[in-house]
Scaffold this motif. Structure first.
Motif, PDB file in Angstrom:
ATOM      1  N   GLY A 169       0.784  -1.235   0.000  1.00  0.00           N
ATOM      2  CA  GLY A 169       0.000   0.000   0.000  1.00  0.00           C
ATOM      3  C   GLY A 169       0.808   1.272   0.000  1.00  0.00           C
ATOM      4  O   GLY A 169       0.284   2.357   0.283  1.00  0.00           O
ATOM      5  N   VAL A 170       2.098   1.158  -0.317  1.00  0.00           N
ATOM      6  CA  VAL A 170       2.947   2.340  -0.375  1.00  0.00           C
ATOM      7  C   VAL A 170       3.078   2.778  -1.832  1.00  0.00           C
ATOM      8  O   VAL A 170       3.411   1.962  -2.698  1.00  0.00           O
ATOM      9  CB  VAL A 170       4.350   2.051   0.212  1.00  0.00           C
ATOM     10  N   ASP A 171       2.793   4.036  -2.110  1.00  0.00           N
ATOM     11  CA  ASP A 171       2.902   4.553  -3.474  1.00  0.00           C
ATOM     12  C   ASP A 171       4.325   5.020  -3.750  1.00  0.00           C
ATOM     13  O   ASP A 171       4.808   5.947  -3.097  1.00  0.00           O
ATOM     14  CB  ASP A 171       1.930   5.724  -3.686  1.00  0.00           C
ATOM     15  N   PRO A 172       5.020   4.390  -4.701  1.00  0.00           N
ATOM     16  CA  PRO A 172       6.367   4.853  -5.072  1.00  0.00           C
ATOM     17  C   PRO A 172       6.299   6.297  -5.571  1.00  0.00           C
ATOM     18  O   PRO A 172       5.317   6.703  -6.196  1.00  0.00           O
ATOM     19  CB  PRO A 172       6.772   3.896  -6.201  1.00  0.00           C
ATOM     20  N   ASN A 173       7.342   7.059  -5.308  1.00  0.00           N
ATOM     21  CA  ASN A 173       7.382   8.438  -5.781  1.00  0.00           C
ATOM     22  C   ASN A 173       8.281   8.558  -7.008  1.00  0.00           C
ATOM     23  O   ASN A 173       8.812   7.568  -7.514  1.00  0.00           O
ATOM     24  CB  ASN A 173       7.837   9.383  -4.665  1.00  0.00           C
ATOM     25  N   VAL A 174       8.449   9.780  -7.487  1.00  0.00           N
ATOM     26  CA  VAL A 174       9.240  10.021  -8.693  1.00  0.00           C
ATOM     27  C   VAL A 174      10.684   9.564  -8.500  1.00  0.00           C
ATOM     28  O   VAL A 174      11.293   8.995  -9.414  1.00  0.00           O
ATOM     29  CB  VAL A 174       9.181  11.518  -9.079  1.00  0.00           C
TER      30      VAL A 174
ATOM     31  N   GLY B 155      -0.099   8.537 -12.304  1.00  0.00           N
ATOM     32  CA  GLY B 155      -0.473   9.891 -11.915  1.00  0.00           C
ATOM     33  C   GLY B 155       0.654  10.742 -11.389  1.00  0.00           C
ATOM     34  O   GLY B 155       0.422  11.831 -10.837  1.00  0.00           O
ATOM     35  N   LEU B 156       1.900  10.272 -11.543  1.00  0.00           N
ATOM     36  CA  LEU B 156       3.051  11.051 -11.099  1.00  0.00           C
ATOM     37  C   LEU B 156       3.555  11.957 -12.217  1.00  0.00           C
ATOM     38  O   LEU B 156       3.345  11.670 -13.395  1.00  0.00           O
ATOM     39  CB  LEU B 156       4.174  10.119 -10.635  1.00  0.00           C
ATOM     40  N   HIS B 157       4.221  13.021 -11.833  1.00  0.00           N
ATOM     41  CA  HIS B 157       4.761  13.964 -12.805  1.00  0.00           C
ATOM     42  C   HIS B 157       6.288  13.812 -12.848  1.00  0.00           C
ATOM     43  O   HIS B 157       6.967  14.171 -11.875  1.00  0.00           O
ATOM     44  CB  HIS B 157       4.385  15.398 -12.437  1.00  0.00           C
ATOM     45  N   PRO B 158       6.839  13.289 -13.947  1.00  0.00           N
ATOM     46  CA  PRO B 158       8.298  13.156 -14.059  1.00  0.00           C
ATOM     47  C   PRO B 158       8.993  14.496 -13.846  1.00  0.00           C
ATOM     48  O   PRO B 158       8.483  15.539 -14.268  1.00  0.00           O
ATOM     49  CB  PRO B 158       8.490  12.659 -15.499  1.00  0.00           C
ATOM     50  N   ASP B 159      10.138  14.471 -13.174  1.00  0.00           N
ATOM     51  CA  ASP B 159      10.889  15.702 -12.946  1.00  0.00           C
ATOM     52  C   ASP B 159      11.999  15.843 -13.982  1.00  0.00           C
ATOM     53  O   ASP B 159      12.107  15.036 -14.923  1.00  0.00           O
ATOM     54  CB  ASP B 159      11.441  15.754 -11.512  1.00  0.00           C
ATOM     55  N   VAL B 160      12.820  16.871 -13.817  1.00  0.00           N
ATOM     56  CA  VAL B 160      13.890  17.134 -14.780  1.00  0.00           C
ATOM     57  C   VAL B 160      14.851  15.954 -14.868  1.00  0.00           C
ATOM     58  O   VAL B 160      15.321  15.600 -15.951  1.00  0.00           O
ATOM     59  CB  VAL B 160      14.665  18.417 -14.389  1.00  0.00           C
ATOM     60  N   PHE B 161      15.125  15.320 -13.724  1.00  0.00           N
ATOM     61  CA  PHE B 161      16.039  14.186 -13.727  1.00  0.00           C
ATOM     62  C   PHE B 161      15.468  13.031 -14.544  1.00  0.00           C
ATOM     63  O   PHE B 161      16.200  12.337 -15.250  1.00  0.00           O
ATOM     64  CB  PHE B 161      16.331  13.742 -12.294  1.00  0.00           C
ATOM     65  N   SER B 162      14.156  12.831 -14.469  1.00  0.00           N
ATOM     66  CA  SER B 162      13.505  11.768 -15.258  1.00  0.00           C
ATOM     67  C   SER B 162      13.769  11.990 -16.746  1.00  0.00           C
ATOM     68  O   SER B 162      14.148  11.066 -17.480  1.00  0.00           O
ATOM     69  CB  SER B 162      11.988  11.760 -15.017  1.00  0.00           C
TER      70      SER B 162
ATOM     71  N   VAL C 245       9.285   2.128 -17.650  1.00  0.00           N
ATOM     72  CA  VAL C 245       9.210   2.652 -16.281  1.00  0.00           C
ATOM     73  C   VAL C 245       8.712   4.099 -16.289  1.00  0.00           C
ATOM     74  O   VAL C 245       7.878   4.491 -15.468  1.00  0.00           O
ATOM     75  CB  VAL C 245      10.584   2.560 -15.585  1.00  0.00           C
ATOM     76  N   PHE C 246       9.212   4.882 -17.256  1.00  0.00           N
ATOM     77  CA  PHE C 246       8.776   6.280 -17.388  1.00  0.00           C
ATOM     78  C   PHE C 246       7.265   6.339 -17.613  1.00  0.00           C
ATOM     79  O   PHE C 246       6.550   7.114 -16.964  1.00  0.00           O
ATOM     80  CB  PHE C 246       9.526   6.937 -18.547  1.00  0.00           C
ATOM     81  N   ASN C 247       6.773   5.514 -18.529  1.00  0.00           N
ATOM     82  CA  ASN C 247       5.335   5.503 -18.831  1.00  0.00           C
ATOM     83  C   ASN C 247       4.508   5.018 -17.651  1.00  0.00           C
ATOM     84  O   ASN C 247       3.407   5.534 -17.402  1.00  0.00           O
ATOM     85  CB  ASN C 247       5.073   4.620 -20.061  1.00  0.00           C
ATOM     86  N   THR C 248       5.028   4.039 -16.914  1.00  0.00           N
ATOM     87  CA  THR C 248       4.333   3.547 -15.723  1.00  0.00           C
ATOM     88  C   THR C 248       4.179   4.655 -14.690  1.00  0.00           C
ATOM     89  O   THR C 248       3.117   4.803 -14.066  1.00  0.00           O
ATOM     90  CB  THR C 248       5.094   2.357 -15.099  1.00  0.00           C
ATOM     91  N   MET C 249       5.240   5.429 -14.526  1.00  0.00           N
ATOM     92  CA  MET C 249       5.204   6.552 -13.594  1.00  0.00           C
ATOM     93  C   MET C 249       4.088   7.529 -13.969  1.00  0.00           C
ATOM     94  O   MET C 249       3.309   7.969 -13.113  1.00  0.00           O
ATOM     95  CB  MET C 249       6.570   7.257 -13.614  1.00  0.00           C
TER      96      MET C 249
END
Length: 255
Positions: free
Chosen positions: A62-67, A97-104, A89-93
């Protein structure tokens, strides 16, 4: 255990993370997951499936992985050259509902350049402002977005485009360090365009930047191959006078 000769493997990490999740110690679980990557326990040894297994445990609890978590996976797959899995992995993120950051995006841009997919890399870079992101250009990180762009363009033979990007960075007051200058100097020396390499080299002092041993070695090598030898010797002397001491590659270049 970690301090001794008996190092924990992925199974041990998996068990501990599972227990942390059960006890709702989410922050500790996520820190331990990141530690797997930091200690090279998996991503640099080709064990990315095990890393994903640990991530699955986190999700099941039940833990949501973050970016940052997904970036860890993307970076690991990039180290192994798995472009398709990196994109997955990028598409899964994004799907979660997560927003990829600059590092992504920087991870993807770097991988596209390694696969010689220049257009795709540039499209991602140009998309950053539309997503409300600014390319990473801090003063201390050598693997930043702009450095990767410059290096990727040069290594794929797009030297003029790299120089245009460099001038754009200058015009916009973006941070340019010796490492970024070295990327262009190396490219133009290898392309036998010493005049441009000299101009870039000369510009360092006006920007209050100091050439390092790599800068001098690249310039000396370029002059030994294509330019007057006396200029190579002058550069070598200037290098020593600047207390920038040559290393083996520099001596081999002169010899």
């Amino acid at each position: 255990m970690e301090e001794g000769s008996c190092k924990p493997n992925t199974v041990v990490y998996n068990t501990v993370i599972d227990s942390l999740c059960k006890d709702k110690m989410v922050d500790d679980a996520m820190k331990l997951f990141s530690k797997i990557n930091e200690q090279d326990a998996c991503t640099k040894e080709g064990k990315m499936n095990e890393v994903e297994g640990v991530l699955e445990v986190i999700i099941q609890r039940g833990v949501d992985p973050n970016v940052v978590t997904y970036n860890t996976l993307m970076d690991g797959y990039c180290l192994q050259g798995h472009m398709d899995k990196t994109i997955r992995v990028f598409n899964t993120m994004v799907e979660r509902g997560l927003h990829p950051d600059v590092f992504s995006y920087t991870i993807l841009i770097s991988e596209y350049y390694k696969k010689m997919k220049i257009d795709e890399a540039m499209l991602l870079f140009l998309a950053l402002p539309r997503r409300g992101l600014k390319p990473n250009n801090g003063p201390s990180n050598d693997s930043q977005t702009y450095g990767i762009l410059l290096d990727g363009l040069c290594k794929n033979g797009h030297i003029s485009e790299s120089l245009s990007l460099f001038h754009m960075m200058e015009s916009n007051g973006l941070h340019l360090d010796t490492v970024k200058y070295n990327i262009l100097i190396d490219a133009f020396c290898k392309d036998k365009k010493l005049d441009i390499a000299r101009a870039i080299f000369s510009n360092l002092s006006s920007k209050r930047l100091q050439p390092n041993v790599k800068t001098y070695t690249m310039m000396i090598r370029g002059h030994c191959k294509e330019g007057p030898l006396h200029e190579a010797k002058e550069l070598f002397v200037k290098m020593e006078q600047s207390c920038c001491f040559p290393y083996d590659v520099t001596y081999n270049t002169i010899i």
